[in-house]
Design a protein around this motif. Structure first.
Motif, PDB file in Angstrom:
ATOM      1  N   GLN A   1     -39.130  49.530  -2.013  1.00 26.92           N
ATOM      2  CA  GLN A   1     -39.478  48.249  -0.949  1.00 26.92           C
ATOM      3  C   GLN A   1     -40.200  48.428   0.081  1.00 26.92           C
ATOM      4  OE1 GLN A   1     -35.178  47.648  -0.408  1.00 26.92           O
ATOM      5  NE2 GLN A   1     -34.979  46.375  -2.372  1.00 26.92           N
ATOM      6  N   GLY A   2     -40.036  49.900   0.848  1.00 25.12           N
ATOM      7  CA  GLY A   2     -41.003  50.236   1.894  1.00 25.12           C
ATOM      8  C   GLY A   2     -42.265  50.512   1.605  1.00 25.12           C
ATOM      9  N   LEU A   3     -42.708  50.895   0.566  1.00 23.63           N
ATOM     10  CA  LEU A   3     -44.298  50.961   0.147  1.00 23.63           C
ATOM     11  C   LEU A   3     -44.833  49.549  -0.219  1.00 23.63           C
ATOM     12  CD1 LEU A   3     -46.472  52.814  -0.760  1.00 23.63           C
ATOM     13  CD2 LEU A   3     -45.347  52.842  -3.298  1.00 23.63           C
ATOM     14  N   GLN A   4     -44.028  48.598  -0.729  1.00 30.17           N
ATOM     15  CA  GLN A   4     -44.267  47.429  -1.095  1.00 30.17           C
ATOM     16  C   GLN A   4     -44.829  46.728   0.262  1.00 30.17           C
ATOM     17  OE1 GLN A   4     -41.372  46.139  -3.742  1.00 30.17           O
ATOM     18  NE2 GLN A   4     -42.621  46.392  -5.415  1.00 30.17           N
ATOM     19  N   GLY A   5     -43.966  46.804   1.173  1.00 27.88           N
ATOM     20  CA  GLY A   5     -44.193  46.559   2.502  1.00 27.88           C
ATOM     21  C   GLY A   5     -45.543  46.839   3.286  1.00 27.88           C
ATOM     22  N   LEU A   6     -45.928  48.021   3.187  1.00 24.33           N
ATOM     23  CA  LEU A   6     -46.865  48.655   3.513  1.00 24.33           C
ATOM     24  C   LEU A   6     -48.498  48.189   2.602  1.00 24.33           C
ATOM     25  CD1 LEU A   6     -45.926  52.304   3.779  1.00 24.33           C
ATOM     26  CD2 LEU A   6     -46.633  50.757   5.755  1.00 24.33           C
ATOM     27  N   MET A   7     -48.178  47.913   1.328  1.00 22.11           N
ATOM     28  CA  MET A   7     -49.244  47.535   0.541  1.00 22.11           C
ATOM     29  C   MET A   7     -49.586  46.020   0.773  1.00 22.11           C
ATOM     30  SD  MET A   7     -50.420  50.208  -0.825  1.00 22.11           S
ATOM     31  CE  MET A   7     -49.672  51.316   0.380  1.00 22.11           C
ATOM     32  N   ASP A   8     -48.613  45.406   1.523  1.00 21.25           N
ATOM     33  CA  ASP A   8     -49.001  44.101   1.842  1.00 21.25           C
ATOM     34  C   ASP A   8     -50.091  43.684   2.846  1.00 21.25           C
ATOM     35  OD1 ASP A   8     -47.359  42.882  -0.207  1.00 21.25           O
ATOM     36  OD2 ASP A   8     -45.720  42.684   1.114  1.00 21.25           O
ATOM     37  N   LEU A   9     -50.192  44.829   3.731  1.00 26.68           N
ATOM     38  CA  LEU A   9     -51.053  44.867   4.705  1.00 26.68           C
ATOM     39  C   LEU A   9     -52.666  44.769   4.314  1.00 26.68           C
ATOM     40  CD1 LEU A   9     -49.295  47.722   6.836  1.00 26.68           C
ATOM     41  CD2 LEU A   9     -49.395  45.420   7.425  1.00 26.68           C
ATOM     42  N   SER A  10     -53.474  44.667   5.385  1.00 30.63           N
ATOM     43  CA  SER A  10     -54.812  44.703   5.024  1.00 30.63           C
ATOM     44  C   SER A  10     -55.275  46.257   4.976  1.00 30.63           C
ATOM     45  CB  SER A  10     -55.480  43.878   6.184  1.00 30.63           C
ATOM     46  OG  SER A  10     -55.462  44.751   7.314  1.00 30.63           O
ATOM     47  N   ASP A  11     -56.202  46.440   4.421  1.00 33.12           N
ATOM     48  CA  ASP A  11     -56.734  47.867   4.292  1.00 33.12           C
ATOM     49  C   ASP A  11     -56.892  48.356   5.530  1.00 33.12           C
ATOM     50  OD1 ASP A  11     -56.703  48.236   1.479  1.00 33.12           O
ATOM     51  OD2 ASP A  11     -58.760  47.490   1.166  1.00 33.12           O
ATOM     52  N   ASN A  12     -57.470  47.742   6.682  1.00 34.51           N
ATOM     53  CA  ASN A  12     -57.678  48.327   7.855  1.00 34.51           C
ATOM     54  C   ASN A  12     -56.407  48.588   8.741  1.00 34.51           C
ATOM     55  OD1 ASN A  12     -60.563  48.594   7.639  1.00 34.51           O
ATOM     56  ND2 ASN A  12     -60.797  46.459   8.367  1.00 34.51           N
ATOM     57  N   ASP A  13     -55.484  47.399   8.731  1.00 34.70           N
ATOM     58  CA  ASP A  13     -54.051  47.877   9.209  1.00 34.70           C
ATOM     59  C   ASP A  13     -53.233  48.952   8.707  1.00 34.70           C
ATOM     60  OD1 ASP A  13     -54.481  45.736  11.084  1.00 34.70           O
ATOM     61  OD2 ASP A  13     -53.563  44.265   9.730  1.00 34.70           O
ATOM     62  N   LEU A  14     -53.494  49.222   7.098  1.00 33.58           N
ATOM     63  CA  LEU A  14     -52.741  50.241   6.626  1.00 33.58           C
ATOM     64  C   LEU A  14     -53.318  51.529   7.143  1.00 33.58           C
ATOM     65  CD1 LEU A  14     -50.844  51.471   4.456  1.00 33.58           C
ATOM     66  CD2 LEU A  14     -52.488  51.094   2.774  1.00 33.58           C
TER      67      LEU A  14
END
Length: 90
Positions: A47-60
């Motif tokens: 769930q944490g990983l999915q939250g991060l993957m919802d970000l734009s590439d630059n924000d990530l």
């Protein structure tokens, strides 16, 4: 849902596909994360990983490089845990 339960093996391939990124730098962090942790991923970590993957590439990338810290909806224990795992040096 039991968040300490491990991710079923059949779901790992779908998760890896979902985590593919447009920036090589992000992909390197993601690949290293999976090499180290894929066998023991919990549902909470997913769930944490999915939250991060919802970000734009630059924000990530800003989060991965420590330029920023999770804020707002991402300021959750499971996101912070996965982010710390991904930031571990190679």
């Amino acid at each position: 849902m039991e968040t300490a339960a491990l991710l079923p093996a059949g779901d790992l391939g779908r998760l890896k596909w979902r985590c593919r990124r447009g920036l090589l730098e992000n992909d390197l962090f993601v690949e290293r994360f999976f090499r180290r942790h894929e066998a023991g991923l919990t549902l909470a970590q997913v769930q944490g990983l999915q939250g991060l993957m919802d970000l734009s590439d630059n924000d990530l990338l800003d989060l991965l490089l420590g330029r920023k810290e999770p804020a707002g909806e991402l300021d959750r224990p499971e996101v912070k845990e996965v982010l710390a795992m991904m930031r571990q040096p190679g």
